[in-house]
Write a protein that holds these residues in place. Structure first.
Motif, PDB file in Angstrom:
ATOM      1  N   ARG A  13     -75.511 -19.798 -12.345  1.00 44.77           N
ATOM      2  CA  ARG A  13     -75.016 -18.904 -13.395  1.00 44.77           C
ATOM      3  C   ARG A  13     -73.553 -19.174 -13.734  1.00 44.77           C
ATOM      4  NH1 ARG A  13     -77.347 -12.794 -13.423  1.00 44.77           N
ATOM      5  NH2 ARG A  13     -79.541 -13.332 -13.723  1.00 44.77           N
ATOM      6  N   LYS A  14     -72.822 -19.664 -12.739  1.00 42.14           N
ATOM      7  CA  LYS A  14     -71.419 -20.012 -12.985  1.00 42.14           C
ATOM      8  C   LYS A  14     -71.268 -21.392 -13.628  1.00 42.14           C
ATOM      9  CE  LYS A  14     -69.010 -16.537 -11.222  1.00 42.14           C
ATOM     10  NZ  LYS A  14     -67.971 -15.808 -11.981  1.00 42.14           N
ATOM     11  N   GLY A  15     -72.389 -22.076 -13.784  1.00 36.38           N
ATOM     12  CA  GLY A  15     -72.338 -23.409 -14.385  1.00 36.38           C
ATOM     13  C   GLY A  15     -72.067 -24.507 -13.385  1.00 36.38           C
ATOM     14  N   PHE A  16     -72.135 -24.164 -12.076  1.00 33.69           N
ATOM     15  CA  PHE A  16     -71.885 -25.175 -11.053  1.00 33.69           C
ATOM     16  C   PHE A  16     -73.126 -26.036 -10.875  1.00 33.69           C
ATOM     17  CE2 PHE A  16     -69.051 -21.772  -8.861  1.00 33.69           C
ATOM     18  CZ  PHE A  16     -68.094 -21.946  -9.852  1.00 33.69           C
ATOM     19  N   THR A  17     -72.920 -27.268 -10.424  1.00 40.46           N
ATOM     20  CA  THR A  17     -74.040 -28.172 -10.172  1.00 40.46           C
ATOM     21  C   THR A  17     -74.331 -28.301  -8.682  1.00 40.46           C
ATOM     22  OG1 THR A  17     -72.512 -30.049 -10.218  1.00 40.46           O
ATOM     23  CG2 THR A  17     -73.653 -29.481 -12.281  1.00 40.46           C
ATOM     24  N   THR A  18     -73.487 -27.715  -7.844  1.00 44.33           N
ATOM     25  CA  THR A  18     -73.711 -27.715  -6.397  1.00 44.33           C
ATOM     26  C   THR A  18     -73.579 -26.281  -5.874  1.00 44.33           C
ATOM     27  OG1 THR A  18     -71.363 -28.154  -5.978  1.00 44.33           O
ATOM     28  CG2 THR A  18     -72.851 -30.073  -6.099  1.00 44.33           C
TER      29      THR A  18
END
Length: 1006
Positions: free
Chosen positions: A63-68
């Motif tokens: 949801r935060k746009g992180f990929t990890t």
């Protein structure tokens, strides 16, 4: 409350039904996470917790746009994890009914748990973990607060030694830091930890600080712990089953050694059911390394009792059956959510088959083999499951032990020796337990029940049962019972808060059907009931409709209170006002149909229905007009125009019973109020001046000197707007029959015929606005009395009391009758109304002795808090709660009614201390009926008064205004005044000298 809620469950096919159950939780993120083990063994409470934390952090990261994965997100997240475990029954323990001590709608265990965790005042970040197999019964006492100072907070409950031997025992030191967790310890082992015959056992509730939660998330990277998570399953790892309490938390216990933890032997008896395989040893090494630094603080939840719902061995005498016997029945006709007859218990069923000890599920036609089972079974249990779309009737005995081996050494099926049971069913052991070793040949694994043509075991059936069907069955029963009971009796089955039913209808998806049922009820009653009963009954039904519309908005449509004069509803309002109820209801329904598209419009529609409710209440109370025996045509000599009529009235203190005088309570329950008329600082503080004038008009002199004239019908039309200038006087003129909007005669002709002149009126009050001392109603009484005196007709105070009740309805303020009873009569009075739709007020006076008056006046403290009370919003909320049939509120009204009787006894016996006790109880009741009635300053005043008084209350509805208290004997008033004026925010407090008024309303010429 929660940023994220994660529900774990044992089977993938449970996810969708559970999502529907929890979809209305107030949270930003709801996840239902099945155990990653595909073989059905599960991953244990520890594995489920690790997997839940991994999944929620993954979603938060995405949801935060992180990929990890970023576990730092846990530092500002507040997460609730609910573990829904496997079940032998059609529904898991979370969704079983539990005993709430109420005879209303049965509550499930998950509802109890969600309510409980809200009471635990969880910090703004961290993770709360709650198991759902334990029912925590009782009233939680958190007077000492909850300690969240540790890395982990573990919640325990007191238990007897005998009960504790079957559960997990928490052992902590004097500083409440957890030393050990003992698994099913021997009685001798835990006696040394006993206090007053009790030890503390695990409640199933835990709180992790963000730091601990981050550490737990990291464990998913370590083999073999990754086998507990879906990532491990997707990577081909072998699944691992670990316990949250015994394989993770014991690493944090101060008296657990590394060696004991490693082999699963911490707490001496932990070896029961535990194991020390190479995988578990490796897993515990990782847990010890990561978790040993943390400490657990134990919080004992006083007032709660631990009830483990899943059966240990058999249903007989299990906590589940004990709870089943305690739950109040909820049944209508043959349909039952809960029903008991003798030793038979029935749940969620449309049959009442009392031949079985326990029936669960919907009606199912028993197959031939099921009938045979019933014939041979002792103490039979009949439970309906659904497997692959097929209803399966599972029969077994209440005494059958699910996991006891059936071999040469013993074991039973259907309550008889297993060999006898198989013989009577014409089955062989090989057919029933094919390829199963002797030690695992149990009732649980026996293939006895035909599913789609094949014999299957209870193990297979419970693992493949569709809980969605059981939940849908329960929902259909809810709808059938509620709708049928309303259609056939006009009431719900048991005393139940209606909004609970309405929220259930919204959640289950049958709110539109229920809305139509209410419409039909209203139309039927509008055509059949007598006039006064009809308006009362319609008000009740439309109040339910308003509540249902509010529930349909799901809390997203704004505040329930607001304006109710939209043109879409005006036609319906107009017809209802005229008494054309059938056409009015049809018009309202038509208008409403256009307002169901969005939550905000649903709430606005609810406001309009509530507006109609107020209209109908007014029409019911207008029956009080029949109690007014004034004949204006029989007027005697009118006062000369040069004479002014002066009416003076005391203020009133309500001593007990207030709110029971308020419509509709006063005619549905009956009203009873004890009032005291008082002067303040030696004066009657309320009154008016009335003078006949030659001009055929009405002149109302306002406080600022402005004059409001009434010369035509149009000048009267805004009488129903309480904020309009002169509205109170206009309603008094109509109630007193001096003027009528329905007359074809002009104002001038009406005045000439009735009065022979015009009138000039000036009102005054020396009380602050919002005093709570009944000012407006007492003023109305003074005006009515002045008008009738000007006409020259005979009237009684009783006539004035009922005329003022009519004034309140014309003014649309909806007030009751206690103000005029207390402010027009002298001294002490008991006002009552019967439980009757034809409203009639009776007043019983009491003449106190001089000594009692002197003693009371010496001890009576009266002060203005400096905060005006806001009765209108309080009144709306109280009436709404009354119509909602909230059992607690209804009981509170009954207590209030009885208290008035007790208070009247104290008055007539001239017992001042008992009167003080009544004031204290009265104030408790007011706070219950109208939450928000005690502002912080008022609370502080009562606290300051505690050492000096025997009781006290706010006057009127509460929320501000005047406060009265009775001081202890020999307490110096100056000391009390000084203590109160020393409080913060006390600058606007004013003290008055009260005296018992012995003359009531007075009328004289000047």
């Amino acid at each position: 409350m929660w940023n994220s809620v994660v529900v774990t469950c044992p089977h993938q096919h449970w996810c969708t039904p559970l999502e529907n159950i929890f979809k209305d939780l107030k949270t930003d993120l709801l996840l239902v996470v099945p155990d990653p083990d595909h073989e059905g063994a599960g991953v244990g409470s520890g594995g489920a917790t690790l997997n839940a934390l991994l999944v929620v952090v993954e979603h938060l990261s995405a949801r935060k746009g992180f990929t990890t994965l970023d576990s730092d997100l846990l530092s500002d997240s507040k997460i609730l994890i609910l573990h829904v475990g496997p079940s032998l029954l059609p529904l898991p323990s979370a969704l079983l009914y539990t005993d709430t001590g109420s005879n209303g709608l049965p509550r499930t265990n998950i509802e109890r748990i969600l309510s409980l965790v809200e009471d635990l005042e969880v910090p703004g970040e961290g993770v709360m973990v709650a198991g759902t197999d334990i029912f925590l019964q009782g009233e939680l006492n958190v007077s000492k607060g909850i300690d969240y100072s540790g890395d982990i907070s573990l919640f325990s409950v007191p238990s007897s030694l005998h009960y504790a031997t079957q559960h997990g025992v928490a052992v902590s030191g004097s500083n409440s830091v957890l030393q050990n967790i003992l698994y099913q310890p021997d009685k001798n082992e835990i006696e040394k930890f006993c206090q007053d015959g009790m030890v503390n056992i695990l409640s199933g509730l835990l709180w992790f600080s963000p730091k601990v939660a981050e550490t737990l998330v990291k464990l998913h990277c370590l083999t073999p712990l990754d086998g507990c998570t879906y990532m491990g399953a997707d990577s081909g790892e072998t699944s691992l089953k670990i316990s949250l309490y015994y394989d993770i938390l014991t690493a944090c216990c101060t008296q657990v050694s590394f060696a004991d933890f490693l082999i699963g032997n911490c707490g001496k008896t932990l070896f029961r059911g535990r194991h020390s395989s190479p995988a578990m040893v490796a897993a515990r090494k990782h847990v010890w390394a990561e978790m040993r630094e943390f400490r657990i603080v134990e919080n004992v939840l006083k007032g709660l009792e631990h009830k483990y719902l899943p059966p240990w061995e058999s249903l007989d005498e299990s906590e589940l059956i004990i709870q089943c016997k305690l739950i109040h029945p909820y049944t209508f006709g043959n349909t039952s959510l809960v029903f008991r007859l003798g030793d038979s218990i029935i749940f969620d069923s449309s049959i009442k088959d009392t031949s079985c000890k326990l029936v669960m599920g919907y009606t199912a036609n028993l197959k031939e083999e099921s009938s045979v089972m019933l014939n041979i079974c002792k103490d039979p249990v009949n439970i309906i499951y659904n497997v692959s779309g097929t209803l399966v009737s599972v029969i077994f005995s209440l005494t059958d032990k699910f996991f006891e081996p059936c071999n040469g050494h013993g074991g039973q099926l259907f309550g008889i020796p297993w060999t006898d049971a198989l013989n009577q069913l014409n089955l062989t052991p090989e057919q029933v337990w094919n390829n199963i070793s002797d030690n695992f040949r149990t009732m649980y694994t026996a293939k006895l029940y035909r599913v789609n043509g094949e014999l299957q075991s209870l193990e297979f059936i419970t693992s493949n049962h569709d809980i969605g069907v059981s939940l849908a069955t329960r929902s259909s029963l809810h709808q059938e019972m509620v709708c049928r009971s309303l259609e056939e009796t006009g009431e719900l089955i048991n005393p139940t808060k209606y909004t609970d039913i309405f929220n259930l209808a919204v959640k289950d998806g049958w709110s539109t059907v229920l809305l139509q049922v209410l419409d039909k009820m209203a139309l039927a009653d509008s055509a059949t009931k007598d006039l006064a009963e009809r308006t009362s009954r319609l008000a009740f039904i439309l109040a339910m409709t308003a509540d249902l519309l509010g529930c349909m908005a799901k809390g997203e449509g704004g505040l329930r209170s607001g304006p109710a004069n939209n043109k879409d509803f005006s036609h319906g309002f107009s017809l209802m006002e005229k008494g054309e109820y059938v056409d009015g209801l049809i018009a309202l329904t038509k208008a409403r149909s256009l307002w169901l598209d969005r939550p905000v419009r649903m709430v606005r529609a609810a406001r309009h229905y509530e507006g109609v409710v107020q209209l109908l209440i007014r029409r019911t109370v207008m029956s009080a007009e029949s109690q007014i025996m004034v004949d204006l045509s029989a007027a005697e000599a009118r006062p000369d125009m040069e004479k002014e009529i002066k009416i003076q009235c005391p203020a009133r203190l309500d001593l007990s019973g207030g709110w029971t005088d308020t419509p509709p309570i006063c005619y549905e329950l009956g009203g009873k109020v004890v009032d005291l008329a008082i002067t303040l600082n030696g004066k009657k503080p309320i009154g008016c001046l009335v003078r006949r004038i030659p001009e055929l008009q009405i002149e109302i002199v306002l406080d600022e000197g402005e004059v409001v004239f009434i010369r035509s019908h149009s000048d009267l039309e805004n009488h129903c707007n309480p904020t309009a200038k002169g509205a109170l006087v206009k309603c008094c003129l109509i109630s007193a029959k001096l003027l009528s909007l329905e007359s074809n005669d002009s104002v001038q002709v009406q005045l000439k015929n009735i009065l022979g002149s015009g009138l000039r009126l000036k009102l005054w009050s020396e009380l602050p606005q919002g005093s709570g001392l009944g000012t407006s109603s007492i003023l109305a009484g003074a005006v009515v009395a002045g008008c009738w005196t000007a006409v020259g007709c005979r009237f009684s105070t009783r006539d004035v009391v009922h005329a003022v009740l009519v004034v309140e309805q014309l003014l649309t303020t909806g007030g009751g009758w206690q103000d005029q009873v207390g402010g027009l009569h002298p001294g002490f009075n008991l006002g009552t109304t019967p439980q009757d739709h034809n409203v009639s007020v009776s007043v019983q006076p009491f003449k106190p002795s001089p000594g009692f008056i002197t003693a009371l006046e010496k001890r009576l403290l009266v002060l203005y808090t400096g905060k005006p009370r806001l009765a209108k919003n309080l009144l709306q909320n109280v009436i709404r709660n009354w119509y909602s049939r909230e059992p607690t509120i209804y009981q509170c009204f009954q207590e209030n009614y009885r208290l008035a009787g007790t208070c009247w006894e104290a008055v007539t016996q001239e017992n001042i201390n008992c009167l003080g006790d009544c004031l204290t109880e009265y104030w408790r009741i007011k706070r219950t009926l109208a939450p928000g009635a005690e502002p912080e300053l008022v609370k502080n005043i009562f606290t300051a008064l505690e050492p000096y008084s025997v009781g006290g209350t706010l006057a009127g509805a509460g929320g501000g205004g005047f406060l009265t208290a009775i001081l202890k004997e020999d307490v110096e008033r100056d000391v009390v005044v000084a203590a109160i004026l020393d409080l913060p925010g006390s600058s606007k407090i004013q003290f008055f000298t009260p005296a018992v008024d012995l003359s009531g309303m007075t009328i004289k010429y000047i």
